[in-house]
Design an enzyme around this catalytic site. Structure first.
Site, PDB file in Angstrom:
ATOM      1  N   LEU A 181       6.043  44.740  72.028  1.00  0.00           N
ATOM      2  CA  LEU A 181       7.246  43.813  72.446  1.00  0.00           C
ATOM      3  C   LEU A 181       7.937  43.254  71.270  1.00  0.00           C
ATOM      4  O   LEU A 181       8.369  42.180  71.543  1.00  0.00           O
ATOM      5  CB  LEU A 181       6.684  43.033  73.983  1.00  0.00           C
ATOM      6  CG  LEU A 181       6.209  43.748  74.907  1.00  0.00           C
ATOM      7  CD1 LEU A 181       6.078  42.932  75.827  1.00  0.00           C
ATOM      8  CD2 LEU A 181       7.464  44.775  75.316  1.00  0.00           C
ATOM      9  N   CYS A 182       8.110  43.963  70.255  1.00  0.00           N
ATOM     10  CA  CYS A 182       8.976  43.077  69.345  1.00  0.00           C
ATOM     11  C   CYS A 182       9.894  44.104  68.877  1.00  0.00           C
ATOM     12  O   CYS A 182      10.016  44.446  67.402  1.00  0.00           O
ATOM     13  CB  CYS A 182       8.079  42.473  68.199  1.00  0.00           C
ATOM     14  SG  CYS A 182       6.730  43.538  67.704  1.00  0.00           S
ATOM     15  N   GLY A 183      10.729  44.931  69.507  1.00  0.00           N
ATOM     16  CA  GLY A 183      11.663  45.880  69.221  1.00  0.00           C
ATOM     17  C   GLY A 183      11.066  47.081  68.262  1.00  0.00           C
ATOM     18  O   GLY A 183      10.129  47.508  68.567  1.00  0.00           O
TER      19      GLY A 183
END
Lengths: 154, 290
Positions: free
Chosen positions: B87-89
């Site tokens: 969940l960090c692009g």
């Protein structure tokens, strides 16, 4: 060093890999060099030395600050002292129970290495670091005492 | 026309998700501040370290150290630094893509070392062997001890000639909004000390030091520490970049959820109004029929 006038103060910096711990001035600095403690006053000749775990102090007018370092390097210039320490803590920051625990653990390891073939060197280093932290922690509050003494007898 | 109850349910789930993404954004922002400080506060140490190392190197005739020896490069150790959490692009996929590109475009024999769960999992899934793997270093602020153990590991591999070069792939923290994947050669060190003539030019003139121990000996203890500080920098940069990427990604997700909720709320109101209108028409036409 062409300067005729010797500096009267040292710019003192102590950096660890993780942070710049101290950036201050001092009139005297004492560091645990590899061959023993080194006292440094302003105007000292340029010097480079390895540090071993021990007690580092720097003195401003009448007050002395104590830190524990766990090895590193020192670079001395006539008007500047830079310490690159692996680890360093101010006296007030030292976690006393943890340091004591570390000492006990290191001593146990050393005992083990005495009668077995375990390498005793890491334990020895750990013990030196723990002892340095304990020694510095014991200095807590001494800064103020010294200041009071100076005021009593100027 | 979708039914009112379904719409209500969807809005509720999206709102829950939005709360999570908003919380993650806040957490990332708070941790980022610390990570950014770490990026800044390691600089004094490594800057001084480099200048001391240079002046010692100048004093030593023919500096010799296993980490300085340059060999024809046949085997490269590639260290891929990714995050432990998702969940960090595009943070991890960018780094992994760079690593895959690297592997495809280098004729040398490449062995891999993964730092971070995401990169490790990727290579495990693709059945690529790794020299070693380190996970969960980024769950808390990166410690010097981690960098030290990794530096010792790669230095040992280099010294016993298992590899002829060590390259790092990691995300560099450029700003809050941008991260850049960097490929950097950490070993051998020689290139670093000699290569940066531009840096050497702006340095103050060299000082002749008194040495407490032979310069050569000092040099031997300084050099590994320099490598440690290089490794530490890669780890710290990567952590800051990860948190910045997560913050941006979660901010975007929170905004998207908000837009979705607005659209669905509009649809919900339309559906409700339609139902009411229909009922009225039914009643009116029922009354008119009598």
């Amino acid at each position: 060093m062409a300067d005729d006038v010797l500096p009267t103060r040292l710019q003192f910096e102590l950096a660890t890999p993780e942070r710049l711990l101290v950036r201050d001035w001092a009139v005297a600095v004492s560091v645990p060099g590899r061959e023993g403690y080194l006292g440094i006053l302003p105007g000292h000749a340029p010097l480079l030395s390895e540090l071993k775990p021990g007690e580092l102090t720097y003195t401003q007018d009448g007050s002395t600050h104590y830190l524990a370092v766990g090895g590193g390097f020192v670079e001395v210039l006539p008007d500047r002292v830079t310490v690159l320490a692996d680890t360093a803590e101010r006296a007030e920051e030292i976690d006393l129970p943890r340091a004591q625990q570390a000492r006990r653990r290191a001593e146990d390891e050393l005992k083990k290495s005495a009668d077995a073939t375990v390498d005793g060197e890491p334990a020895q280093a750990a013990l030196a670091r723990a002892m340095a932290r304990l020694a510095v922690a014991a200095r807590r509050g001494e800064t103020r005492k010294e200041e009071q003494r100076r005021i009593a007898q100027p | 026309m979708p039914n009112v109850l379904d719409l209500r349910r969807r809005i509720r789930t999206i709102r829950n998700t939005q709360q999570i993404t908003r919380a993650m954004k806040m957490v990332a922002a708070a941790r980022l501040r610390r990570a950014q400080e770490a990026v800044m506060s390691r600089r004094p140490y490594s800057d001084r370290m480099l200048s001391v190392l240079r002046s010692v190197a100048a004093r030593v005739e023919q500096p010799s150290h296993p980490l300085l020896v340059e060999r024809p490069v046949q085997r490269i150790l590639l260290v891929l630094v990714t995050s432990d959490r998702g969940l960090c692009g595009a943070f991890n996929s960018n780094a992994i893509r760079a690593a895959q590109y690297y592997r495809a475009h280098h004729g040398e024999q490449i062995s891999l070392l993964a730092v971070g769960r995401k990169g490790r999992d990727f290579f495990r899934r693709h059945k690529v062997a790794m020299v070693s793997e380190h996970v969960d270093w980024f769950l808390r602020p990166v410690q010097w001890a981690h960098a030290r153990s990794l530096a010792n590991e790669i230095a040992a591999l280099y010294a016993d000639e298992s590899v002829d070069a060590v390259d790092f792939i990691y995300n560099e923290f450029k700003s809050m909004l941008s991260q850049r994947v960097r490929v950097e050669r950490i070993l051998p060190v020689k290139a670093v000390i000699r290569g940066s003539a531009a840096v050497a030019a702006q340095e103050p003139p060299r000082v002749d030091y008194i040495y407490e121990e032979p310069p050569a000996e000092l040099f031997r203890t300084l050099l590994p520490r320099y490598v440690e500080s290089q490794v530490y920098r890669a780890l710290v940069e990567s952590q800051a970049a990860e948190l910045a990427a997560r913050m941006t990604a979660m901010d975007a997700a929170t905004n998207n959820a908000g837009e979705l909720i607005d659209t669905l709320t509009l649809n919900l109101n339309r559906a409700r109004q339609a139902a009411i209108t229909k009922e009225i028409i039914e009643i009116v036409s029922g009354a008119a029929a009598q």
